[in-house]
Structures are given as C-alpha cells and as structure tokens.
Design an enzyme around this catalytic site. Sequence first.
Site, PDB file in Angstrom:
ATOM      1  N   LYS A  33      -2.471  11.378  75.056  1.00 40.01           N
ATOM      2  CA  LYS A  33      -1.651  11.832  75.926  1.00 40.01           C
ATOM      3  C   LYS A  33      -1.295  10.732  77.079  1.00 40.01           C
ATOM      4  O   LYS A  33      -0.199  10.519  77.307  1.00 40.01           O
ATOM      5  CB  LYS A  33      -2.286  12.948  76.599  1.00 40.01           C
ATOM      6  CG  LYS A  33      -1.490  13.467  77.832  1.00 40.01           C
ATOM      7  CD  LYS A  33      -2.329  14.524  78.751  1.00 40.01           C
ATOM      8  CE  LYS A  33      -3.142  14.173  79.469  1.00 40.01           C
ATOM      9  NZ  LYS A  33      -2.777  14.006  81.006  1.00 40.01           N
ATOM     10  N   ASN A  34      -2.230  10.256  77.316  1.00 41.38           N
ATOM     11  CA  ASN A  34      -2.051   8.976  78.624  1.00 41.38           C
ATOM     12  C   ASN A  34      -1.141   8.000  77.978  1.00 41.38           C
ATOM     13  O   ASN A  34      -0.646   7.055  78.980  1.00 41.38           O
ATOM     14  CB  ASN A  34      -3.234   8.867  79.368  1.00 41.38           C
ATOM     15  CG  ASN A  34      -3.667   9.889  80.011  1.00 41.38           C
ATOM     16  OD1 ASN A  34      -2.911  10.955  80.286  1.00 41.38           O
ATOM     17  ND2 ASN A  34      -4.841   9.979  80.654  1.00 41.38           N
ATOM     18  N   CYS A  63      -3.224  16.186  93.271  1.00 39.89           N
ATOM     19  CA  CYS A  63      -3.423  17.124  92.518  1.00 39.89           C
ATOM     20  C   CYS A  63      -5.016  17.372  92.429  1.00 39.89           C
ATOM     21  O   CYS A  63      -5.814  17.165  93.582  1.00 39.89           O
ATOM     22  CB  CYS A  63      -3.244  16.644  90.807  1.00 39.89           C
ATOM     23  SG  CYS A  63      -4.536  15.562  90.382  1.00 39.89           S
ATOM     24  N   ARG A 101      -4.324  10.796  94.846  1.00 36.62           N
ATOM     25  CA  ARG A 101      -3.502  10.238  93.819  1.00 36.62           C
ATOM     26  C   ARG A 101      -2.280   9.426  94.734  1.00 36.62           C
ATOM     27  O   ARG A 101      -1.167   9.428  94.317  1.00 36.62           O
ATOM     28  CB  ARG A 101      -2.840  11.121  92.937  1.00 36.62           C
ATOM     29  CG  ARG A 101      -3.903  12.240  92.183  1.00 36.62           C
ATOM     30  CD  ARG A 101      -4.968  11.416  91.504  1.00 36.62           C
ATOM     31  NE  ARG A 101      -4.415  10.920  90.303  1.00 36.62           N
ATOM     32  CZ  ARG A 101      -4.321  11.483  89.207  1.00 36.62           C
ATOM     33  NH1 ARG A 101      -4.651  12.712  89.127  1.00 36.62           N
ATOM     34  NH2 ARG A 101      -3.881  10.874  88.000  1.00 36.62           N
ATOM     35  N   ASP A 125     -12.137  10.389  83.036  1.00 38.26           N
ATOM     36  CA  ASP A 125     -11.851  11.465  82.378  1.00 38.26           C
ATOM     37  C   ASP A 125     -12.948  12.219  81.399  1.00 38.26           C
ATOM     38  O   ASP A 125     -12.726  13.187  80.973  1.00 38.26           O
ATOM     39  CB  ASP A 125     -10.529  11.113  81.469  1.00 38.26           C
ATOM     40  CG  ASP A 125      -9.413  10.882  82.421  1.00 38.26           C
ATOM     41  OD1 ASP A 125      -8.375  10.550  81.993  1.00 38.26           O
ATOM     42  OD2 ASP A 125      -9.328  11.118  83.483  1.00 38.26           O
ATOM     43  N   ARG A 184      -2.633  21.337  78.614  1.00 38.25           N
ATOM     44  CA  ARG A 184      -1.571  20.072  78.977  1.00 38.25           C
ATOM     45  C   ARG A 184      -2.048  19.113  78.266  1.00 38.25           C
ATOM     46  O   ARG A 184      -1.166  17.955  77.981  1.00 38.25           O
ATOM     47  CB  ARG A 184      -2.042  19.589  80.617  1.00 38.25           C
ATOM     48  CG  ARG A 184      -1.306  20.683  81.445  1.00 38.25           C
ATOM     49  CD  ARG A 184      -1.404  20.322  82.900  1.00 38.25           C
ATOM     50  NE  ARG A 184      -1.188  18.986  83.110  1.00 38.25           N
ATOM     51  CZ  ARG A 184      -1.313  18.211  84.028  1.00 38.25           C
ATOM     52  NH1 ARG A 184      -1.934  18.778  85.129  1.00 38.25           N
ATOM     53  NH2 ARG A 184      -0.841  17.032  84.555  1.00 38.25           N
TER      54      ARG A 184
HETATM   55  C1  EPZ Z   1      -4.331   7.658  84.792  1.00 35.66           C
HETATM   56  O1  EPZ Z   1      -4.070   7.981  86.097  1.00 35.66           O
HETATM   57  C2  EPZ Z   1      -4.702   8.894  83.931  1.00 35.66           C
HETATM   58  N1  EPZ Z   1      -3.573   9.575  83.927  1.00 35.66           N
HETATM   59  C3  EPZ Z   1      -5.927   9.765  84.449  1.00 35.66           C
HETATM   60  O2  EPZ Z   1      -6.056  10.756  83.498  1.00 35.66           O
HETATM   61  C4  EPZ Z   1      -7.063   8.904  84.660  1.00 35.66           C
HETATM   62  O3  EPZ Z   1      -8.187   9.697  85.240  1.00 35.66           O
HETATM   63  C5  EPZ Z   1      -6.565   7.625  85.377  1.00 35.66           C
HETATM   64  O4  EPZ Z   1      -5.544   7.023  84.817  1.00 35.66           O
HETATM   65  C6  EPZ Z   1      -7.750   6.727  85.394  1.00 35.66           C
HETATM   66  O5  EPZ Z   1      -8.256   6.252  84.002  1.00 35.66           O
HETATM   67  C7  EPZ Z   1      -2.454   9.429  82.917  1.00 35.66           C
HETATM   68  O6  EPZ Z   1      -2.333   8.384  82.426  1.00 35.66           O
HETATM   69  C8  EPZ Z   1      -1.203  10.252  83.002  1.00 35.66           C
HETATM   70  P1  EPZ Z   1      -5.087   5.353  88.307  1.00 35.66           P
HETATM   71  P2  EPZ Z   1      -3.331   7.358  87.110  1.00 35.66           P
HETATM   72  O7  EPZ Z   1      -3.677   4.923  89.172  1.00 35.66           O
HETATM   73  O8  EPZ Z   1      -2.803   6.204  86.545  1.00 35.66           O
HETATM   74  C9  EPZ Z   1      -6.168   4.765  93.067  1.00 35.66           C
HETATM   75  C10 EPZ Z   1      -6.262  13.181  82.516  1.00 35.66           C
HETATM   76  O9  EPZ Z   1      -7.381  13.730  82.901  1.00 35.66           O
HETATM   77  N2  EPZ Z   1      -4.490   4.414  93.001  1.00 35.66           N
HETATM   78  O10 EPZ Z   1      -5.789   4.398  87.599  1.00 35.66           O
HETATM   79  O11 EPZ Z   1      -2.862   8.117  88.070  1.00 35.66           O
HETATM   80  C11 EPZ Z   1      -6.257   6.230  92.594  1.00 35.66           C
HETATM   81  O12 EPZ Z   1      -6.191   6.930  94.030  1.00 35.66           O
HETATM   82  C12 EPZ Z   1      -5.731  12.027  83.946  1.00 35.66           C
HETATM   83  O13 EPZ Z   1      -5.704  12.759  81.540  1.00 35.66           O
HETATM   84  C13 EPZ Z   1      -3.984   3.929  94.474  1.00 35.66           C
HETATM   85  O14 EPZ Z   1      -4.850   3.775  95.260  1.00 35.66           O
HETATM   86  O15 EPZ Z   1      -4.905   6.630  87.613  1.00 35.66           O
HETATM   87  C14 EPZ Z   1      -7.448   6.295  91.883  1.00 35.66           C
HETATM   88  O16 EPZ Z   1      -8.602   6.179  92.950  1.00 35.66           O
HETATM   89  C15 EPZ Z   1      -6.472  12.730  85.007  1.00 35.66           C
HETATM   90  N3  EPZ Z   1      -3.039   3.487  94.529  1.00 35.66           N
HETATM   91  C16 EPZ Z   1      -7.636   4.834  91.219  1.00 35.66           C
HETATM   92  O17 EPZ Z   1      -6.550   4.220  91.816  1.00 35.66           O
HETATM   93  C17 EPZ Z   1      -1.909   3.828  93.619  1.00 35.66           C
HETATM   94  O18 EPZ Z   1      -0.790   3.268  93.750  1.00 35.66           O
HETATM   95  C18 EPZ Z   1      -7.338   4.870  89.844  1.00 35.66           C
HETATM   96  O19 EPZ Z   1      -6.129   5.543  89.556  1.00 35.66           O
HETATM   97  C19 EPZ Z   1      -2.475   4.022  92.345  1.00 35.66           C
HETATM   98  C20 EPZ Z   1      -3.864   4.421  92.136  1.00 35.66           C
END
Ligand code: EPZ
Length: 430
Positions: free
Chosen positions: A22-23, A117, A122, A305, A397
């Site tokens: 999915k991701n 969320c 996020r 995840d 989802r």
């Molecule tokens: C992706 O989310 C996945 N979603 C998430 O999966 C997954 O948990 C996450 O990566 C981590 O592997 C999709 O790919 C659609 P991040 P993403 O940016 O990209 C911080 C699921 O269950 N951050 O890697 O949003 C953030 O707060 C979902 O399938 C910032 O601070 O995650 C977090 O603490 C849930 N600033 C960390 O980085 C930013 O601009 C990692 O988030 C972006 C992120």
Amino acid sequence: MEQYIIKGGIPLTGDVDISGAKNAALALVAAAIMTDDKVVIDNLPDVRDINVLIQAIEGIGARVVRRDANCVEIDSSTISSVRVDYEYIKKIRASYYLLGALLGKYHKAEVALPGGCNIGSRPIDQHIKGFKALGAEVEIDHGMIMTEAKELIGNHIYMDVVSVGATINVMLAAAMAEGKTIIENAAKEPHVVDVANMLNSMGANIKGAGTDVIRIRGVEKLHGTEYSVIPDQIEAGTFMFAAAATRGNVLVKNVIPKHLEAITAKLLEIGCCIEEYDDAVRVIGPEELKATHVKTLPYPGFPTDMQPQIAVTLALSTGTSVVTESIFENRFKYVDELTRMGANIKVEGNSAFIVGVEKYMGAEVSAPDLRAGAALVIAGLAAEGFTTVDDIVYIQRGYEKFEEKLRGLGARIEKVSSEHDAQKFRLKAV
Ligand code: EPZ
C-alpha cells in the site's frame, strides 16, 4: 457499522498470498501523473486508500482505466487542474504525494493540508523544506498548501528527520528539476526504492535509493512505463505474527524475504521456527512464546507499522517484554482495548511494559487505527471465545481481502453488519 466477529483459539495453518505494498502503491500512483504518456501499474492492492487516491487524480482530470482489481492504466495528459481538494486528503494523508508530483511536472500544486491522525501529529515540515530548497515558494492558506516555482533547481538537501513521505515527495519534485539534487539522511524503506525504480523506468536518473544518500539528476521529461508494485512487507509481517500468536504454521507467499529481516529476527527471538524461500517465508509458532524487547526504528530497523502486532503477540509470551515506539508519539491506543481481553500492559511515555498472560479472553473491542486494528484481530484469533472488532473501516484501508485471507488459513472470522448476523455466526461457530 461493519464489524469483524471472530471465534478464537484456532491455530492458523496453510498458505497466504501477500498483495502489493500500500505505502509504495500510493507514491507510485502519484508518480504516474508526472508523464503525459500512458502508465500501467500492476499488483496494486485493492484497498480503500489506493482507490481514494485514484479518485483524487481523476478529480484533477487524469483518466484511469481499470484492467482488473489490481491493475490500472493511467493517462495524465488530460489533467486540467493542480488543485487537490480536502475531500481526498481528509481520507488519506498520502494525497500529499500529489504535491511533489504536480510541482515536479507543472511547477505548481495546491493540496489540502493533511490533518494529524490517530497515531500522532504527522508534521510535513521536511516536505516543505525540500520543496523550498528546490526553489519553490510554499504558502499555507485556509488549510491549503500552495506551492509554485518559476523553475526547479537541484540542491543539496539534508533531512532533519528520517521521513519516508518527505524523501519520496522531494524525489518526485526533483526528478525533472534543473541539475543535481542530493537528499541526505533519506529514508531507506523498500517503498522509497520502489518509487525510485519506477521513476527510473520512466526515464528519471535517481541513484542511491535504499541508502541514506539519494542522488538525482533532473531530466527534461518522463515517459510512460509498465510497473509492478513490490509486495507489502507490513501485510506479510501481520500474517507472520498472526501465525506466531495462534501457534500456527503458515507459509506467507509473494514476499521479498530481505524486506522482512527485522520481523523474522524478532520471530526467531520469541521462539518461532522460520523457513525462508526465494519468495516465501514459513512461520511456525511455538507452544511457548518467549518475551523480548523491541524498539521501532526507520528501515532496516523494526518497523513502527509492526509495533501493535508484536506487542499483541508478546502479551501472550512467558515473561516481561518492553516495546518502545520511537517514531510516533501516540501509537499505543490499542493497549486499553487489549487490556479488556486480559492483557497485562502498562504504557509509560513511549514504552509499553508487557507482562505475558496465558491467554486472551474474547471481548468487544474497537480498532483505533489501521495497524492496531489488525493487531486486535490477531488477539481475537488467539483468544478464547468470541471477539468483535469494531471500526474495521480502518483495517480495510490497508489490508486487501483481510478476512478472506484469514479464513483461507482456517480462521473463524466474518464481516457482519448487524447483531443478527453476529448471532448467526456465533450459533454456526459453536
Ligand atoms: C509513512 O508515513 C507510512 N505511510 C506510515 O505507515 C509509516 O508508519 C511511516 O511512513 C514510517 O515508516 C505511508 O507511507 C502512506 P514519516 P510518513 O514521514 O511518511 C516525522 C501505515 O500504517 N516527520 O516517515 O508520514 C513524523 O512525525 C502508515 O501504513 C516530521 O517531523 O512517516 C514521524 O515522527 C502509518 N516532519 C517521523 O518523522 C516531516 O515533514 C517518521 O514519519 C515528516 C515526518
């Protein structure tokens, strides 16, 4: 409201086929709009988030033909707007990949600001930092992110946080920028590599995806491609832990074992037997599960995840385990639900202290988010008696044919939408 109803206590046995990731697929659908040629994406998971993102690109004028439930043809030559309304992003945050794709192709994009969320705030500051570094103006006004650039110029970008979304979004925006872009402290997840591979199959010049330094040489334009999504490592891990928690014997097929190394390592630690094949992994759950400690980390560490799924399994082990969530600040909401099934877990800060119990008792629980929902289903499968899981729209989802695949492994699980149906299931299942 649809629910899952489960009669637990049956070890899962048999084979299960894993769907596309999915991701990865969300980002690949966004990348597909960056050319006016036809793009075919195969092995798409037929899940709600993908279908909503496809509606979002149709909403701005792209034409999408479904060859079947898992294959689409995307023609983006007819895109007539760069404004993606809130109705899509409120359903799926990953609509924000359209920011990078539209900016990269049209030098302009307007996408509704994603909300927080259920697992944390996020933020998207790193996405914005990357766009600005490439020369784009970014404004946030009335809940919309507006970004525009006269031209996009490659730059050397250091991510302050390892972010999957920001890494992919900046890669999309930089693919046709002028000159060279370097992304330092990049995320290394398999889905980041999948997006780079598809962009390269469209004529992009991206090297180093899968390491923490990605080098992009902007190209004039991108051409069409036919691409197949990688298998979903999180769906695979979910079924692997379901086999462990139910003391079953499951062959998980259509996987890339390399992507599952952190998951497999933990299953071995808690006493499972693992048999690895080229594109499959067998998991045999032990009579007695051992306690262990785990901390979620960016890839190749143990995936956040998979945190609810390992916690649910450790709560049935002998001894005390500690699960530490280092990525998101609010990813233990399922613990209260699990406690109602007899788990003994105490959450302090970003760690859950788990004292194993002999078994779960079936109960009525609610899914607080996608992965926690799947973990509560695992608990129900292992529990004694009947469990109903509410709010399963979260689970739908991200998991294709979830209850069908579980039934294929011998699980007694059904999707019901009334107490009458639930009662019928209980009578039939006794
Ligand atoms: C992706 O989310 C996945 N979603 C998430 O999966 C997954 O948990 C996450 O990566 C981590 O592997 C999709 O790919 C659609 P991040 P993403 O940016 O990209 C911080 C699921 O269950 N951050 O890697 O949003 C953030 O707060 C979902 O399938 C910032 O601070 O995650 C977090 O603490 C849930 N600033 C960390 O980085 C930013 O601009 C990692 O988030 C972006 C992120």
